[in-house]
Design a protein around this motif. Structure first.
Motif, PDB file in Angstrom:
ATOM      1  N   LEU A   1       0.823  -1.216   0.000  1.00  0.00           N
ATOM      2  CA  LEU A   1       0.000   0.000   0.000  1.00  0.00           C
ATOM      3  C   LEU A   1       0.855   1.264   0.000  1.00  0.00           C
ATOM      4  CD1 LEU A   1      -2.757  -0.963   2.604  1.00  0.00           C
ATOM      5  CD2 LEU A   1      -2.926  -0.994   0.105  1.00  0.00           C
ATOM      6  N   GLY A   2       2.075   1.162   0.515  1.00  0.00           N
ATOM      7  CA  GLY A   2       2.959   2.315   0.532  1.00  0.00           C
ATOM      8  C   GLY A   2       3.919   2.376  -0.631  1.00  0.00           C
ATOM      9  N   GLU A   3       3.937   1.348  -1.470  1.00  0.00           N
ATOM     10  CA  GLU A   3       4.761   1.372  -2.679  1.00  0.00           C
ATOM     11  C   GLU A   3       4.102   2.286  -3.717  1.00  0.00           C
ATOM     12  OE1 GLU A   3       7.726  -0.126  -3.256  1.00  0.00           O
ATOM     13  OE2 GLU A   3       7.692  -0.643  -1.120  1.00  0.00           O
ATOM     14  N   PRO A   4       4.883   2.805  -4.678  1.00  0.00           N
ATOM     15  CA  PRO A   4       4.309   3.748  -5.655  1.00  0.00           C
ATOM     16  C   PRO A   4       3.042   3.243  -6.339  1.00  0.00           C
ATOM     17  CG  PRO A   4       6.685   3.754  -5.834  1.00  0.00           C
ATOM     18  CD  PRO A   4       6.345   2.667  -4.847  1.00  0.00           C
ATOM     19  N   ALA A   5       3.035   2.002  -6.808  1.00  0.00           N
ATOM     20  CA  ALA A   5       1.863   1.477  -7.511  1.00  0.00           C
ATOM     21  C   ALA A   5       0.668   1.356  -6.575  1.00  0.00           C
ATOM     22  CB  ALA A   5       2.188   0.118  -8.137  1.00  0.00           C
ATOM     23  N   GLY A   6       0.893   0.778  -5.410  1.00  0.00           N
ATOM     24  CA  GLY A   6      -0.199   0.616  -4.461  1.00  0.00           C
ATOM     25  C   GLY A   6      -0.726   1.946  -3.962  1.00  0.00           C
ATOM     26  N   ALA A   7       0.185   2.869  -3.650  1.00  0.00           N
ATOM     27  CA  ALA A   7      -0.226   4.183  -3.158  1.00  0.00           C
ATOM     28  C   ALA A   7      -1.035   4.937  -4.210  1.00  0.00           C
ATOM     29  CB  ALA A   7       1.001   4.990  -2.757  1.00  0.00           C
ATOM     30  N   ALA A   8      -0.623   4.834  -5.473  1.00  0.00           N
ATOM     31  CA  ALA A   8      -1.338   5.525  -6.545  1.00  0.00           C
ATOM     32  C   ALA A   8      -2.766   5.011  -6.676  1.00  0.00           C
ATOM     33  CB  ALA A   8      -0.591   5.343  -7.865  1.00  0.00           C
ATOM     34  N   VAL A   9      -2.933   3.696  -6.561  1.00  0.00           N
ATOM     35  CA  VAL A   9      -4.275   3.112  -6.662  1.00  0.00           C
ATOM     36  C   VAL A   9      -5.149   3.576  -5.504  1.00  0.00           C
ATOM     37  CG1 VAL A   9      -5.584   0.955  -6.569  1.00  0.00           C
ATOM     38  CG2 VAL A   9      -3.524   1.099  -7.973  1.00  0.00           C
ATOM     39  N   VAL A  10      -4.596   3.548  -4.293  1.00  0.00           N
ATOM     40  CA  VAL A  10      -5.367   3.946  -3.116  1.00  0.00           C
ATOM     41  C   VAL A  10      -5.761   5.426  -3.192  1.00  0.00           C
ATOM     42  CG1 VAL A  10      -5.288   4.243  -0.622  1.00  0.00           C
ATOM     43  CG2 VAL A  10      -4.347   2.174  -1.653  1.00  0.00           C
ATOM     44  N   VAL A  11      -4.793   6.274  -3.524  1.00  0.00           N
ATOM     45  CA  VAL A  11      -5.085   7.709  -3.600  1.00  0.00           C
ATOM     46  C   VAL A  11      -6.109   7.997  -4.695  1.00  0.00           C
ATOM     47  CG1 VAL A  11      -4.097   9.962  -4.183  1.00  0.00           C
ATOM     48  CG2 VAL A  11      -2.895   8.439  -2.608  1.00  0.00           C
ATOM     49  N   ALA A  12      -5.966   7.351  -5.841  1.00  0.00           N
ATOM     50  CA  ALA A  12      -6.925   7.561  -6.931  1.00  0.00           C
ATOM     51  C   ALA A  12      -8.330   7.152  -6.511  1.00  0.00           C
ATOM     52  CB  ALA A  12      -6.489   6.768  -8.169  1.00  0.00           C
ATOM     53  N   ALA A  13      -8.440   6.047  -5.782  1.00  0.00           N
ATOM     54  CA  ALA A  13      -9.754   5.589  -5.329  1.00  0.00           C
ATOM     55  C   ALA A  13     -10.371   6.584  -4.351  1.00  0.00           C
ATOM     56  CB  ALA A  13      -9.629   4.214  -4.677  1.00  0.00           C
ATOM     57  N   VAL A  14      -9.567   7.095  -3.429  1.00  0.00           N
ATOM     58  CA  VAL A  14     -10.089   8.048  -2.438  1.00  0.00           C
ATOM     59  C   VAL A  14     -10.467   9.366  -3.105  1.00  0.00           C
ATOM     60  CG1 VAL A  14      -9.558   9.329  -0.337  1.00  0.00           C
ATOM     61  CG2 VAL A  14      -8.785   6.971  -0.581  1.00  0.00           C
ATOM     62  N   VAL A  15      -9.627   9.836  -4.018  1.00  0.00           N
ATOM     63  CA  VAL A  15      -9.943  11.076  -4.746  1.00  0.00           C
ATOM     64  C   VAL A  15     -11.230  10.903  -5.550  1.00  0.00           C
ATOM     65  CG1 VAL A  15      -9.203  12.575  -6.642  1.00  0.00           C
ATOM     66  CG2 VAL A  15      -7.587  11.931  -4.837  1.00  0.00           C
ATOM     67  N   GLY A  16     -11.365   9.744  -6.199  1.00  0.00           N
ATOM     68  CA  GLY A  16     -12.594   9.476  -6.941  1.00  0.00           C
ATOM     69  C   GLY A  16     -13.812   9.511  -6.041  1.00  0.00           C
ATOM     70  N   GLY A  17     -13.698   8.955  -4.842  1.00  0.00           N
ATOM     71  CA  GLY A  17     -14.804   8.994  -3.899  1.00  0.00           C
ATOM     72  C   GLY A  17     -15.164  10.418  -3.498  1.00  0.00           C
ATOM     73  N   CYS A  18     -14.150  11.249  -3.282  1.00  0.00           N
ATOM     74  CA  CYS A  18     -14.399  12.659  -2.930  1.00  0.00           C
ATOM     75  C   CYS A  18     -15.132  13.384  -4.052  1.00  0.00           C
ATOM     76  CB  CYS A  18     -13.084  13.364  -2.628  1.00  0.00           C
ATOM     77  SG  CYS A  18     -12.269  12.824  -1.107  1.00  0.00           S
ATOM     78  N   LEU A  19     -14.726  13.119  -5.293  1.00  0.00           N
ATOM     79  CA  LEU A  19     -15.368  13.777  -6.424  1.00  0.00           C
ATOM     80  C   LEU A  19     -16.805  13.294  -6.614  1.00  0.00           C
ATOM     81  CD1 LEU A  19     -12.391  13.839  -8.956  1.00  0.00           C
ATOM     82  CD2 LEU A  19     -13.227  15.692  -7.487  1.00  0.00           C
ATOM     83  N   LEU A  20     -17.036  12.001  -6.361  1.00  0.00           N
ATOM     84  CA  LEU A  20     -18.407  11.487  -6.442  1.00  0.00           C
ATOM     85  C   LEU A  20     -19.302  12.134  -5.394  1.00  0.00           C
ATOM     86  CD1 LEU A  20     -17.831   7.668  -7.077  1.00  0.00           C
ATOM     87  CD2 LEU A  20     -18.781   9.351  -8.674  1.00  0.00           C
ATOM     88  N   LEU A  21     -18.711  12.478  -4.255  1.00  0.00           N
ATOM     89  CA  LEU A  21     -19.457  13.156  -3.193  1.00  0.00           C
ATOM     90  C   LEU A  21     -19.501  14.671  -3.407  1.00  0.00           C
ATOM     91  CD1 LEU A  21     -18.121  11.188  -0.091  1.00  0.00           C
ATOM     92  CD2 LEU A  21     -20.406  11.028  -1.112  1.00  0.00           C
ATOM     93  N   ARG A  22     -19.003  15.106  -4.560  1.00  0.00           N
ATOM     94  CA  ARG A  22     -18.990  16.527  -4.928  1.00  0.00           C
ATOM     95  C   ARG A  22     -18.238  17.376  -3.899  1.00  0.00           C
ATOM     96  NH1 ARG A  22     -25.177  17.478  -7.274  1.00  0.00           N
ATOM     97  NH2 ARG A  22     -25.068  15.827  -8.881  1.00  0.00           N
ATOM     98  N   SER A  23     -17.061  16.885  -3.548  1.00  0.00           N
ATOM     99  CA  SER A  23     -16.225  17.602  -2.589  1.00  0.00           C
ATOM    100  C   SER A  23     -14.819  17.771  -3.162  1.00  0.00           C
ATOM    101  CB  SER A  23     -16.167  16.831  -1.266  1.00  0.00           C
ATOM    102  OG  SER A  23     -15.428  17.540  -0.307  1.00  0.00           O
ATOM    103  N   PRO A  24     -14.667  18.696  -4.134  1.00  0.00           N
ATOM    104  CA  PRO A  24     -13.346  18.880  -4.747  1.00  0.00           C
ATOM    105  C   PRO A  24     -12.295  19.365  -3.758  1.00  0.00           C
ATOM    106  CG  PRO A  24     -14.877  20.606  -5.429  1.00  0.00           C
ATOM    107  CD  PRO A  24     -15.690  19.584  -4.731  1.00  0.00           C
ATOM    108  N   ARG A  25     -12.714  20.126  -2.761  1.00  0.00           N
ATOM    109  CA  ARG A  25     -11.732  20.591  -1.773  1.00  0.00           C
ATOM    110  C   ARG A  25     -11.146  19.403  -1.008  1.00  0.00           C
ATOM    111  NH1 ARG A  25     -12.568  25.582   2.466  1.00  0.00           N
ATOM    112  NH2 ARG A  25     -13.613  26.425   0.609  1.00  0.00           N
ATOM    113  N   ALA A  26     -11.983  18.437  -0.699  1.00  0.00           N
ATOM    114  CA  ALA A  26     -11.505  17.223  -0.028  1.00  0.00           C
ATOM    115  C   ALA A  26     -10.545  16.460  -0.926  1.00  0.00           C
ATOM    116  CB  ALA A  26     -12.683  16.342   0.363  1.00  0.00           C
ATOM    117  N   ALA A  27     -10.857  16.394  -2.219  1.00  0.00           N
ATOM    118  CA  ALA A  27      -9.974  15.701  -3.165  1.00  0.00           C
ATOM    119  C   ALA A  27      -8.605  16.373  -3.217  1.00  0.00           C
ATOM    120  CB  ALA A  27     -10.610  15.680  -4.551  1.00  0.00           C
TER     121      ALA A  27
END
Length: 226
Positions: free
Chosen positions: A70-96
């Motif tokens: 999860l802390g390696e570049p590939a794993g971290a990128a996937v996790v961050v992308a998923a969380v950012v996507g969730g923030c955008l789905l919740l219409r919270s760009p500031r959170a993203a």
């Protein structure tokens, strides 16, 4: 018609306590960095914890490896992308923005500190502070801050949630790093404290920047709506 202002990613109710915790965490990072600068051997506490944790066998070794990924570049990128996507789905760009900025600033700082402190492990790998631990702690802390704001938690409940999330994430990744022999326990503590010091400061800057942009006049001389 102007909309409601975007909610702060650093809830006002938490600013005093979280700010104090961040200041103390920064002090710990600096103190440990000074104590272990240029070292290549474990300290007394490191050796004691290491002897109890290092060398786990299956299935726990597989758990440690999965956590480490999860802390390696590939794993971290996937996790961050998923969380950012969730923030955008919740219409919270500031959170993203906070997710990317908070994690990015924290991990970038650990990389810089590794070169400044110069502590090594396993024959020359820079080790202080642990970037893996800082990454997962930062992500958990960001999530706790966002949950506090969305749920409308008060100062005590919000602070406890933030500390609990950071502690669970930091302990989980820290255990994996020590168990796999990638870091000394004090490296883990330094990474944990780096996230505690930087995420609140980053959240405050994100709020301040977003609020200033929202209050800036547009091309017609009118103020931008919130």
């Amino acid at each position: 018609m102007p909309g409601r202002p975007a909610p702060a990613v650093l809830p006002p109710s938490l600013r005093a306590w979280i700010g104090l915790i961040a200041a103390l965490a920064a002090l710990v990072v600096a103190l440990l960095g000074f104590l272990y600068a240029g070292h290549s051997e474990p300290g007394t506490v490191d050796a004691w914890v290491h002897s109890a944790v290092y060398g786990v066998r299956s299935p726990w070794r597989h758990v440690a490896l999965a956590t480490d990924f999860l802390g390696e570049p590939a794993g971290a990128a996937v996790v961050v992308a998923a969380v950012v996507g969730g923030c955008l789905l919740l219409r919270s760009p500031r959170a993203a923005v906070l997710v990317v900025a908070g994690v990015g600033v924290t991990v970038g700082t650990t990389t810089l500190l590794k070169h400044l402190v110069g502590r090594t492990i396993n024959g020359g790998y820079l080790s202080y502070p642990s970037g893996h631990t800082a990454f997962l702690t930062a992500l958990a802390l960001v999530g706790a801050l966002l949950a506090t704001g969305r749920l409308g938690l008060g100062r005590t409940a919000g602070t406890l949630l933030a500390l609990a999330a950071a502690l669970v994430a930091g302990a989980t990744m820290g255990w994996a790093q020590v168990a796999l022999g990638a870091h000394y326990p004090t490296d883990v503590l330094g990474g944990w404290c780096t996230a505690l010091a930087l995420v609140p400061a980053t959240a405050w800057l994100v709020d301040r920047t977003a609020d200033r942009m929202a209050d800036r006049p547009d091309n017609t001389g009118r103020h931008q709506p919130h």
